[in-house]
Design an enzyme around this catalytic site. Structure first.
Site, mmCIF file in Angstrom:
data_model
loop_
_atom_site.group_PDB
_atom_site.id
_atom_site.type_symbol
_atom_site.label_atom_id
_atom_site.label_comp_id
_atom_site.label_asym_id
_atom_site.label_seq_id
_atom_site.Cartn_x
_atom_site.Cartn_y
_atom_site.Cartn_z
ATOM 1 C CG ASP A 223 7.745 -12.652 -19.523
ATOM 2 O OD1 ASP A 223 8.625 -13.499 -19.651
ATOM 3 O OD2 ASP A 223 7.964 -11.429 -19.495
ATOM 4 C CG ASP B 252 14.660 -11.776 -21.042
ATOM 5 O OD1 ASP B 252 14.115 -12.690 -21.672
ATOM 6 O OD2 ASP B 252 14.013 -10.953 -20.355
#
Length: 676
Positions: free
Chosen positions: A235, A180
């Protein structure tokens, strides 16, 4: 993940099956396809395990269903691995069972090693990996290319610990790493991800490397050879607005995808409950056409039969996993009618007919436009209905709202014979009332070269509904390109509550291959005519509403994802008692029955968005756009909107994202009133 702020539907040629802030995703305009980007530059690095991810990875990740909740633990991961085997998902191609954030303790040990949470994983990570491997599956893990991971608790990230963490992952038996982008302290993305690439390669273990930096540094331009896949967007969340926005962001990047190098529009939401099965089929279809990774994001232990049916569709999976590795390209997208074509290794084409809008639309293309050679006939395989038909070249369907028809098209080979491709579907919106019959109509069109013979069309509904034809429902034959139109009067039983009900439009016809049947479930809205006089839209019954973030709110701002969690409607410091709180893309559909004359409202971005967000507002009467604003941002006061709706059967209040994504697009319709 990114931390803030750092029904089966049928009816084609065969049978049609049919925010939290999303990282400020840049969406393509709905009316036109973006030009293809320049091809990627030559690779300069070798990805760790160069024979890995030659097709898009398939598997599971817990984040979309559990986030950091207590249910994310060893038992869940083992249970998912078991279901991969018992439910046939492993045999369908799913192989990775991946952990996301929150698997570790908040601090490293004295030696600088990551420590698994002993409550969630009492036997450690290696024991879980071993269990997954014992099922013939592969195991994945998560960390961040920063000092902390993305959850609000901030677990240890991998920045400056790359070689130690990579060695620890390899020793545990990790086969997949999602890396991430949170708390990255401003270090260049390419440097951070290349360092982990080198660390993974140094372990000697083949590990698929998933770069999750949200598309911020355009990784499609540099990450080939650093990782095997890279996120192209912020996201996803379990809403139609999020899914649509992300899809539009990812579609133009087709030139950058190929074996070992995949654009990643984030994980599947199928089964999580925030969308309809039609919308979930669209996500699964479009992700497959885009050659995207297929990572299940629902807790399979709680999944229903419809979820397993979607996730297990091997014909759709075969499109995603095709060895040629092409991502589908948009060939048209006018008025929310998308045609996306993916070249397949056997020379056939996967063709997705996707309807972005909130009403059924007819979408048409041709075999030649899809890139196939001239042929007398084409085999049309519906990948959701699992049926074959023969077309003379036209590829068309009436596609349900938010639905996708996914077809595999190829020239017919010698000796192949299929029934003619017949397109069945409703015309326009279908309304029904309890006080008087409503007129509806449908069409049946033959796209095959062979005549369809002894054609009949029927309409059926729930017990007690009065359904009567107003036109002939049979015809002797239907030649190529000819349309047969039928009309019906439909009346709902007395006492039927307003809302949506399913009727079934069906057709039967003969061909040299025998009798063929087709059906199309039609959604009919039972409506009540508006009251005479002046009415606030927020007080009226709606035919339907859709919204990019939570529900459309009555007399409140949209607020968060739950109903009635908004605030007083406020634009430019002025508060309003009446109106609608929406978030792009949004549609509120109202039945007028030809009894209204004027719509008046003021529109603007709600003050709860701060200084961000851009939208446009539109008013549609039946099939016509009758009013629209330009781009509206948060610096503007409320803008007046007036529309003449005389004679319209229905009106739609539409909010778009103005082409730049749905983040912060909290859009109000204040003092919205209809004169009837």
């Amino acid at each position: 993940m990114r931390a803030l702020p750092s029904v089966r539907v049928r009816g084609l040629v065969l049978g049609v099956a049919c925010a939290a802030l999303v990282g400020a995703v840049q969406a393509a305009p709905a009316g036109a396809a973006e030009p293809a980007p320049a091809p990627p530059s030559p690779l300069r690095l070798s990805a760790p395990g160069t024979d890995l991810a030659l097709t898009p990875p398939m598997g599971f990740n817990n984040w979309n269903s559990t986030h950091c909740r207590a249910e994310f633990d060893e038992a869940m991961i083992k249970g998912v691995a078991d279901l991969f085997v018992t439910k046939g998902l492993k045999d369908a191609g799913y192989e990775y069972v991946n952990l996301d954030d929150c698997w570790a303790l908040p601090k490293r040990d004295a030696a600088g090693k990551l420590v698994p949470d002993p409550v969630r994983f009492p036997n450690g990570i290696k024991a879980v990996a071993d269990y997954v491997h014992s099922k013939g599956l592969k195991f994945g893990i998560y960390t961040s290319a920063g000092t902390k991971t993305c959850d609000k608790l901030g677990f240890p990230g991998g920045l400056n610990h790359e070689y130690s963490d990579a060695r620890q992952f390899a020793d545990w038996g990790v086969d997949y790493l999602k890396y991430d982008n949170c708390y990255n302290t401003g270090v260049d993305a390419k440097k951070r991800y290349t360092t982990m690439h080198d660390a993974l390669k140094a372990t000697g273990r083949p590990i698929v490397f998933s770069i999750c930096e949200w598309g911020e540094s355009r990784p499609w331009e540099w990450a080939a050879g650093v990782g095997h896949l890279w996120r192209t967007t912020g996201d996803i969340n379990d809403s139609w607005g999020s899914t649509l926005s992300i899809m539009k962001r990812n579609l133009p990047l087709h030139a950058y995808a190929g074996p070992g190098n995949w654009n990643d529009p984030d994980m599947l939401e199928v089964g999580n409950g925030g969308m309809t099965d039609t919308e979930y089929r669209t996500q699964f279809s479009m992700w497959s056409v885009m050659a995207a990774p297929l990572l299940i994001g629902t807790d399979l232990r709680k999944a229903d039969a419809a979820t397993f049916e979607i996730l297990s569709n091997r014909e759709v999976i075969a499109v995603d996993q095709d060895a040629l590795g092409r991502q589908g390209a948009v060939i048209s997208s006018e008025a929310g009618r998308w045609v996306v074509v993916k070249e397949l290794s056997d020379g056939s084409r996967a063709v997705a007919l996707f309807n972005e809008s909130d009403r059924p639309q007819r979408i048409e293309t041709s075999a030649l436009a899809a890139g196939l050679p001239q042929a007398r006939n084409y085999r049309v395989r519906d990948l959701w209905a699992h049926s074959d038909s023969s077309s003379a070249g036209t590829i068309a369907a009436t596609v349900p709202a938010h639905g996708t028809v996914l077809l595999r098209i190829s020239p017919e080979r010698r000796g192949e014979f299929y029934p003619p491709a017949v397109e069945l579907g409703p015309i326009g919106d279908w309304f029904a009332r309890t006080d008087q019959p409503a007129q509806v109509s449908a069409t049946l069109t033959n796209h095959g070269r062979e005549k369809a013979r002894a054609v009949s069309v029927q309409l059926s509904g729930p017990q007690g509904w009065d359904i009567r034809p107003t036109t002939p429902t049979r015809t002797g034959k239907l030649s190529t390109g000819i349309t047969f139109t039928t009309g019906w009067k439909v009346k709902a039983p007395a006492g039927t509550r307003p809302g949506d009900y399913d009727l079934v439009l069906s057709a039967a016809y003969g061909s040299q291959e025998g009798k063929v049947k087709s059906e199309y479930p039609v959604r009919v809205s039972v409506v009540v005519p508006p009251q005479a006089g002046l009415s606030y839209v927020s007080d009226m019954p709606w035919v339907s509403s859709s919204n990019g973030w939570g529900p459309v709110e009555r007399d409140l701002s949209v607020g968060g994802r739950e109903a009635r969690d908004g605030k007083p409607l406020t634009i430019g410091g002025q508060t309003y008692k009446k109106g609608l709180g929406a978030n792009a893309p949004s549609v509120v559909h109202l039945y007028l029955g030809g009894k209204c004359s004027t719509l008046r409202a003021s529109v603007g971005l709600d003050d709860e968005t701060g200084t961000k967000g851009t939208v446009t507002y539109e008013v549609w009467a039946d099939d016509r756009k009758i009013a629209a604003t330009g781009v509206v941002d948060n610096s503007m006061p409320a803008q007046p909107v007036t529309a003449d709706v005389t004679g319209a059967h229905s009106v739609r209040l539409v909010v778009t994202d103005a082409g730049d994504g749905t983040a912060y697009d909290h859009a109000d319709w204040v003092d919205a009133k209809l004169t009837c």
